[in-house]
Design an enzyme around this catalytic site. Structure first.
Site, PDB file in Angstrom:
ATOM      1  N   HIS A  54       0.745  -1.211   0.070  1.00 21.05           N
ATOM      2  CA  HIS A  54      -0.021   0.106   0.114  1.00 21.05           C
ATOM      3  C   HIS A  54       0.742   1.287   0.116  1.00 21.05           C
ATOM      4  O   HIS A  54       1.878   1.071  -0.013  1.00 21.05           O
ATOM      5  CB  HIS A  54      -1.208   0.152   1.193  1.00 21.05           C
ATOM      6  CG  HIS A  54      -0.609   0.331   2.460  1.00 21.05           C
ATOM      7  ND1 HIS A  54       0.195  -1.005   3.112  1.00 21.05           N
ATOM      8  CD2 HIS A  54       0.712   0.844   3.289  1.00 21.05           C
ATOM      9  CE1 HIS A  54       0.088  -1.384   4.438  1.00 21.05           C
ATOM     10  NE2 HIS A  54       0.970   0.567   3.902  1.00 21.05           N
TER      11      HIS A  54
HETATM   12  C1  T46 Z   1       3.801   0.704   7.132  1.00 17.29           C
HETATM   13  C2  T46 Z   1       4.122  -0.549   8.066  1.00 17.29           C
HETATM   14  C3  T46 Z   1       5.486  -1.380   8.496  1.00 17.29           C
HETATM   15  C4  T46 Z   1      -4.682   0.077  12.701  1.00 17.29           C
HETATM   16  O1  T46 Z   1      -5.390  -0.247  13.839  1.00 17.29           O
HETATM   17  N1  T46 Z   1      -4.172   0.824  13.210  1.00 17.29           N
HETATM   18  C5  T46 Z   1      -2.410   1.638  12.956  1.00 17.29           C
HETATM   19  O2  T46 Z   1      -1.969   2.438  13.562  1.00 17.29           O
HETATM   20  C6  T46 Z   1      -2.290   0.427  11.751  1.00 17.29           C
HETATM   21  C7  T46 Z   1      -1.035   0.786  10.879  1.00 17.29           C
HETATM   22  C8  T46 Z   1      -2.671  -0.772  11.247  1.00 17.29           C
HETATM   23  N2  T46 Z   1      -4.062  -1.101  11.768  1.00 17.29           N
HETATM   24  C9  T46 Z   1      -5.245  -1.850  11.478  1.00 17.29           C
HETATM   25  C10 T46 Z   1      -5.129  -1.461  10.072  1.00 17.29           C
HETATM   26  C11 T46 Z   1      -5.106  -3.244   9.593  1.00 17.29           C
HETATM   27  O3  T46 Z   1      -6.422  -4.032   9.847  1.00 17.29           O
HETATM   28  O4  T46 Z   1      -3.784  -2.834  11.656  1.00 17.29           O
HETATM   29  C12 T46 Z   1      -4.433  -3.672  10.333  1.00 17.29           C
HETATM   30  C13 T46 Z   1      -3.337  -4.092   9.721  1.00 17.29           C
HETATM   31  O5  T46 Z   1      -2.975  -2.624   9.283  1.00 17.29           O
HETATM   32  P1  T46 Z   1      -1.269  -1.920   7.943  1.00 17.29           P
HETATM   33  O6  T46 Z   1      -2.172  -3.177   6.455  1.00 17.29           O
HETATM   34  O7  T46 Z   1      -1.005  -0.709   7.495  1.00 17.29           O
HETATM   35  O8  T46 Z   1       0.342  -3.199   8.605  1.00 17.29           O
HETATM   36  P2  T46 Z   1       1.099  -3.381   7.158  1.00 17.29           P
HETATM   37  O9  T46 Z   1       1.679  -4.006   8.379  1.00 17.29           O
HETATM   38  O10 T46 Z   1       0.829  -4.108   5.503  1.00 17.29           O
HETATM   39  O11 T46 Z   1       1.746  -1.788   7.098  1.00 17.29           O
HETATM   40  C14 T46 Z   1       2.043  -0.808   8.513  1.00 17.29           C
HETATM   41  C15 T46 Z   1       2.175   0.670   8.404  1.00 17.29           C
HETATM   42  O12 T46 Z   1       0.151   1.022   7.279  1.00 17.29           O
HETATM   43  C16 T46 Z   1       2.041   1.172   6.477  1.00 17.29           C
HETATM   44  O13 T46 Z   1       2.899   2.379   6.846  1.00 17.29           O
HETATM   45  O14 T46 Z   1       4.722   1.577   6.465  1.00 17.29           O
HETATM   46  O15 T46 Z   1       3.372  -0.957   9.075  1.00 17.29           O
END
Ligand code: T46
Length: 138
Positions: A54
């Site tokens: 993303h």
């Molecule tokens: C990046 C890497 C390093 C939340 O509820 N609150 C939050 O602050 C975050 C970051 C996530 N979430 C929930 C949303 C999704 O249902 O946790 C789930 C996984 O989140 P995300 O798709 O963002 O996870 P990653 O590990 O793919 O990515 C995250 C960051 O979004 C991203 O910008 O650089 O960690």
């Protein structure tokens, strides 16, 4: 303004060292180009797992390998680069509008993220074609 992957740089963080170990400190308005509004960390990532896939419209981040190592793949729609993080005194500054994927998490690794804004799903672009269109048309 559109950023590109060359704007995503490794930043050396300050180390306060003594015989009993190190401490690294970051303070708003002193050590960071943005104010921290959220902190999160990834851990217990299974071997072979890939995360990310993303981009964000506004979010800026400092990403630190607080423990272990992993690789970020950064993509600005035209060019890609891989960044390997493996030391707690190095942060990867990720600017807005960059597609990222993460891979090769070592066992026990902790990916610490200092983030400029609160969590909002509205700040995500999760479809790669939407990302390409955004990069092309703004
Ligand atoms: C990046 C890497 C390093 C939340 O509820 N609150 C939050 O602050 C975050 C970051 C996530 N979430 C929930 C949303 C999704 O249902 O946790 C789930 C996984 O989140 P995300 O798709 O963002 O996870 P990653 O590990 O793919 O990515 C995250 C960051 O979004 C991203 O910008 O650089 O960690």
């Amino acid at each position: 303004m559109q950023f590109n992957i060359e704007d995503c740089r490794i930043v050396e963080l300050p180390i306060v060292h003594n015989d009993n170990g190190n401490i690294t400190v970051m303070e708003n308005s002193v050590d960071l180009p943005f104010d921290i509004n959220r902190i999160y960390y990834l851990y217990d990532v299974p071997m072979g797992a890939e995360r990310g896939g993303h981009a964000h419209y506004k979010l800026q981040q400092y990403v630190v390998a607080a423990s272990g190592s992993f690789t970020f793949i950064l993509d600005d729609g035209q060019n890609k680069k891989e960044v390997f993080l493996n030391h707690p005194n190095k942060a990867l500054h990720i600017v807005p509008g960059i597609w990222r994927e993460m891979k090769d998490f070592s066992s026990g690794s902790i990916c610490l993220v200092l983030a400029s804004i609160a969590y909002s799903e509205d700040d995500y672009i999760r479809d790669y074609q939407d990302f390409k269109n955004y990069r092309k048309n703004g």
